[in-house]
Design a protein around this motif. Structure first.
Motif, PDB file in Angstrom:
ATOM      1  N   LYS A 113       0.854  -1.254   0.069  1.00  0.00           N
ATOM      2  CA  LYS A 113       0.142  -0.128   0.002  1.00  0.00           C
ATOM      3  C   LYS A 113       0.841   1.174   0.102  1.00  0.00           C
ATOM      4  N   VAL A 114       2.059   1.228   0.799  1.00  0.00           N
ATOM      5  CA  VAL A 114       3.016   2.381   0.907  1.00  0.00           C
ATOM      6  C   VAL A 114       3.773   2.463  -0.490  1.00  0.00           C
ATOM      7  N   GLN A 115       4.021   1.484  -1.181  1.00  0.00           N
ATOM      8  CA  GLN A 115       4.712   1.593  -2.495  1.00  0.00           C
ATOM      9  C   GLN A 115       3.863   1.840  -3.408  1.00  0.00           C
ATOM     10  N   SER A 116       2.514   1.617  -3.343  1.00  0.00           N
ATOM     11  CA  SER A 116       1.510   2.129  -4.412  1.00  0.00           C
ATOM     12  C   SER A 116       1.068   3.535  -4.324  1.00  0.00           C
ATOM     13  N   ALA A 117       1.201   3.927  -3.088  1.00  0.00           N
ATOM     14  CA  ALA A 117       0.953   5.489  -2.940  1.00  0.00           C
ATOM     15  C   ALA A 117       2.094   6.321  -3.608  1.00  0.00           C
ATOM     16  N   LEU A 118       3.193   5.669  -3.267  1.00  0.00           N
ATOM     17  CA  LEU A 118       4.502   6.579  -3.845  1.00  0.00           C
ATOM     18  C   LEU A 118       4.316   6.517  -5.388  1.00  0.00           C
ATOM     19  N   LEU A 119       4.329   5.382  -5.883  1.00  0.00           N
ATOM     20  CA  LEU A 119       4.110   5.159  -7.332  1.00  0.00           C
ATOM     21  C   LEU A 119       3.329   5.960  -8.136  1.00  0.00           C
ATOM     22  N   GLU A 120       1.937   6.102  -7.430  1.00  0.00           N
ATOM     23  CA  GLU A 120       0.832   6.561  -7.961  1.00  0.00           C
ATOM     24  C   GLU A 120       1.384   8.026  -8.198  1.00  0.00           C
ATOM     25  N   ALA A 121       1.996   8.547  -6.956  1.00  0.00           N
ATOM     26  CA  ALA A 121       2.178   9.992  -6.966  1.00  0.00           C
ATOM     27  C   ALA A 121       3.374  10.398  -8.248  1.00  0.00           C
ATOM     28  N   MET A 122       4.363   9.183  -8.225  1.00  0.00           N
ATOM     29  CA  MET A 122       5.316   9.289  -9.310  1.00  0.00           C
ATOM     30  C   MET A 122       4.689   9.476 -10.686  1.00  0.00           C
ATOM     31  N   GLY A 123       3.833   8.623 -11.002  1.00  0.00           N
ATOM     32  CA  GLY A 123       3.114   8.462 -12.230  1.00  0.00           C
ATOM     33  C   GLY A 123       2.069   9.587 -12.344  1.00  0.00           C
ATOM     34  N   GLU A 124       1.039  10.053 -11.559  1.00  0.00           N
ATOM     35  CA  GLU A 124       0.434  11.052 -11.841  1.00  0.00           C
ATOM     36  C   GLU A 124       0.721  12.395 -11.285  1.00  0.00           C
ATOM     37  N   ARG A 125       1.779  12.703 -10.751  1.00  0.00           N
ATOM     38  CA  ARG A 125       2.194  13.870 -10.217  1.00  0.00           C
ATOM     39  C   ARG A 125       1.140  14.579  -9.385  1.00  0.00           C
ATOM     40  N   GLN A 126       0.230  13.933  -8.659  1.00  0.00           N
ATOM     41  CA  GLN A 126      -0.598  14.500  -7.850  1.00  0.00           C
ATOM     42  C   GLN A 126      -1.259  13.447  -6.593  1.00  0.00           C
ATOM     43  N   VAL A 127      -1.892  13.904  -5.450  1.00  0.00           N
ATOM     44  CA  VAL A 127      -2.215  13.083  -4.482  1.00  0.00           C
ATOM     45  C   VAL A 127      -3.539  13.463  -4.348  1.00  0.00           C
ATOM     46  N   THR A 128      -4.337  12.263  -4.252  1.00  0.00           N
ATOM     47  CA  THR A 128      -5.756  12.402  -3.980  1.00  0.00           C
ATOM     48  C   THR A 128      -6.213  12.133  -2.376  1.00  0.00           C
ATOM     49  N   ILE A 129      -6.759  12.873  -1.589  1.00  0.00           N
ATOM     50  CA  ILE A 129      -7.103  12.609  -0.328  1.00  0.00           C
ATOM     51  C   ILE A 129      -8.541  12.862  -0.054  1.00  0.00           C
ATOM     52  N   GLY A 130      -9.250  11.925   0.072  1.00  0.00           N
ATOM     53  CA  GLY A 130     -10.927  12.276   0.023  1.00  0.00           C
ATOM     54  C   GLY A 130     -11.458  12.914  -1.306  1.00  0.00           C
ATOM     55  N   GLN A 131     -12.056  13.963  -1.141  1.00  0.00           N
ATOM     56  CA  GLN A 131     -12.442  14.579  -2.308  1.00  0.00           C
ATOM     57  C   GLN A 131     -11.535  15.489  -2.951  1.00  0.00           C
ATOM     58  N   GLU A 132     -10.595  15.706  -2.323  1.00  0.00           N
ATOM     59  CA  GLU A 132      -9.554  16.752  -2.743  1.00  0.00           C
ATOM     60  C   GLU A 132      -8.329  16.094  -3.391  1.00  0.00           C
ATOM     61  N   THR A 133      -7.895  16.920  -4.610  1.00  0.00           N
ATOM     62  CA  THR A 133      -6.806  16.326  -5.337  1.00  0.00           C
ATOM     63  C   THR A 133      -5.532  17.553  -5.197  1.00  0.00           C
ATOM     64  N   HIS A 134      -4.416  17.062  -4.794  1.00  0.00           N
ATOM     65  CA  HIS A 134      -3.488  18.083  -4.584  1.00  0.00           C
ATOM     66  C   HIS A 134      -2.264  17.711  -5.530  1.00  0.00           C
ATOM     67  N   VAL A 135      -1.836  18.958  -6.281  1.00  0.00           N
ATOM     68  CA  VAL A 135      -0.867  18.758  -7.389  1.00  0.00           C
ATOM     69  C   VAL A 135       0.578  18.534  -6.676  1.00  0.00           C
ATOM     70  N   LEU A 136       1.361  17.958  -6.958  1.00  0.00           N
ATOM     71  CA  LEU A 136       2.672  17.945  -6.641  1.00  0.00           C
ATOM     72  C   LEU A 136       3.532  19.039  -7.181  1.00  0.00           C
ATOM     73  N   PRO A 137       4.783  19.412  -6.565  1.00  0.00           N
ATOM     74  CA  PRO A 137       5.546  20.545  -7.056  1.00  0.00           C
ATOM     75  C   PRO A 137       6.012  19.962  -8.601  1.00  0.00           C
ATOM     76  N   ARG A 138       6.251  21.102  -9.430  1.00  0.00           N
ATOM     77  CA  ARG A 138       6.453  21.012 -10.918  1.00  0.00           C
ATOM     78  C   ARG A 138       7.816  20.106 -10.860  1.00  0.00           C
ATOM     79  N   LEU A 139       8.804  20.368 -10.054  1.00  0.00           N
ATOM     80  CA  LEU A 139      10.006  19.645  -9.964  1.00  0.00           C
ATOM     81  C   LEU A 139      10.044  18.699  -8.796  1.00  0.00           C
ATOM     82  N   PHE A 140       9.830  17.512  -9.404  1.00  0.00           N
ATOM     83  CA  PHE A 140       9.466  16.395  -8.542  1.00  0.00           C
ATOM     84  C   PHE A 140      10.490  15.247  -8.872  1.00  0.00           C
ATOM     85  N   LEU A 141      11.337  14.674  -8.304  1.00  0.00           N
ATOM     86  CA  LEU A 141      12.175  13.420  -8.592  1.00  0.00           C
ATOM     87  C   LEU A 141      12.173  12.835  -7.322  1.00  0.00           C
ATOM     88  N   VAL A 142      11.832  11.422  -7.435  1.00  0.00           N
ATOM     89  CA  VAL A 142      12.058  10.585  -6.451  1.00  0.00           C
ATOM     90  C   VAL A 142      13.085   9.658  -6.786  1.00  0.00           C
TER      91      VAL A 142
END
Length: 324
Positions: free
Chosen positions: A113-142
């Protein structure tokens, strides 16, 4: 200095601070310029964390390190909604994912579950919590790390998730001469920081805006149709190696996906640009092939029993797929 010169100077500075890991330094910069993410495998103490932290300081970016453990939760990465009793509202508290450069240390020690949360952020460049979507920084490298030893209690990344990493780099121990230089550098840094609790921080060499400009220049670099076809042939050969080496018939269960072709295109351009050229050469493609392909190839059971690995398959294909 031109943009290329700035990044070549950045590479030289990194190599003086991260001794004995010139290949890792180059791959890290290629990943930055190609707007991807990097998986690094190597034993403890070979400067994996130092490389990521130093790069973040040199590009004036926010850095955060997460030690992945079996009890880590997805919210420990993404953040969570915090209830405010004063007004009965919820406030989103951002997690470590909202930094520019994130070091996911020993990613295979956290559950799926933790790996998936990270890899989803890597692919989509955003995080969804509840009904809200939060965009990650434009410069984002894992930059994620894996330890090749102590596999007990780990959760290996599935192949479909590994495919999201632009490259999978393997690093090893430095030779004795380099290790002597590491001793001297550590001693000098300890003396320089003797009067301060913090280690000396490098002065930024480029800015995030420089990174974005460099990425645009990399995408505009010339890649000949013949080399584009060579990339496609290499990737296709991982799926049907018997086309070039009949003895390898049945040796591959799954070959590289189209993400490998995209990775070749972006990484080869980035490497050529870093080397001061305005065109991609066959050497750019061939030198990057093991790191782009090794985590995207699954040898067959019989091939594994015969000692055939992804790396040996890649080496054989590089010898047999015609170079334009």
């Amino acid at each position: 200095m031109t943009s290329t010169d700035s990044f070549r100077s950045l590479a030289r500075t990194l190599e003086t601070l991260v001794l004995g890991q010139s290949a890792l330094v180059e791959r890290l910069l290629v990943t930055l310029l190609a707007d991807g993410h990097l998986l690094v495998e190597g034993p403890p103490g070979v400067a994996k964390t130092r490389a990521a932290h130093t790069l973040a300081a040199l590009i004036d970016a926010d850095f955060h390190r997460i030690q992945f453990t079996p009890d880590l939760l997805p919210a420990d990465l993404t953040g969570s909604e915090i209830f405010r009793p004063q007004d009965g509202s919820f406030h989103f508290e951002r997690g470590p994912l909202f930094h520019n450069l994130l070091l996911a240390d020993e990613i295979n020690r956290a559950p799926a579950k933790v790996q998936s949360a990270l890899l989803e952020a890597m692919g989509e460049r955003q995080v969804t919590i509840g009904q809200e979507t939060h965009v990650l920084p434009r410069l984002f490298l894992v930059m994620a790390t894996q330890n090749p030893i102590e596999h007990e209690g780990t959760y290996p990344l599935p192949e479909a998730q590994l495919d999201r990493f632009l490259m999978h780099v393997r690093v090893g121990y430095p030779d004795t001469a380099i290790e002597r230089d590491i001793l001297r550098l550590a001693r000098a840094e300890a003396l320089a920081g003797a009067d301060s609790p913090a280690s000396p921080v490098p002065t930024p060499a480029v800015t995030p805006d420089d990174v974005f400009a460099a990425r645009a220049a990399v995408l505009d670099l010339y890649l000949s149709p013949e080399l584009e076809d060579y990339i496609l042939q290499l990737v296709a050969a991982t799926r049907a190696p018997e086309r070039y080496v009949p003895e390898l018939s049945g040796s591959v269960r799954f070959g590289a996906s189209p993400r490998a072709s995209i990775a070749f295109d972006r990484c080869a351009r980035a490497r050529a640009w870093l080397h001061g050229r305005d065109y991609v050469s066959p050497d750019d493609i061939r030198s990057l092939a093991p790191d782009i392909l090794r985590h995207r190839i699954i040898p067959g059971w019989e091939a594994q029993a015969d000692g055939i690995t992804a790396d040996s398959l890649i080496a054989t294909l590089l010898d047999h797929v015609p170079v334009p």
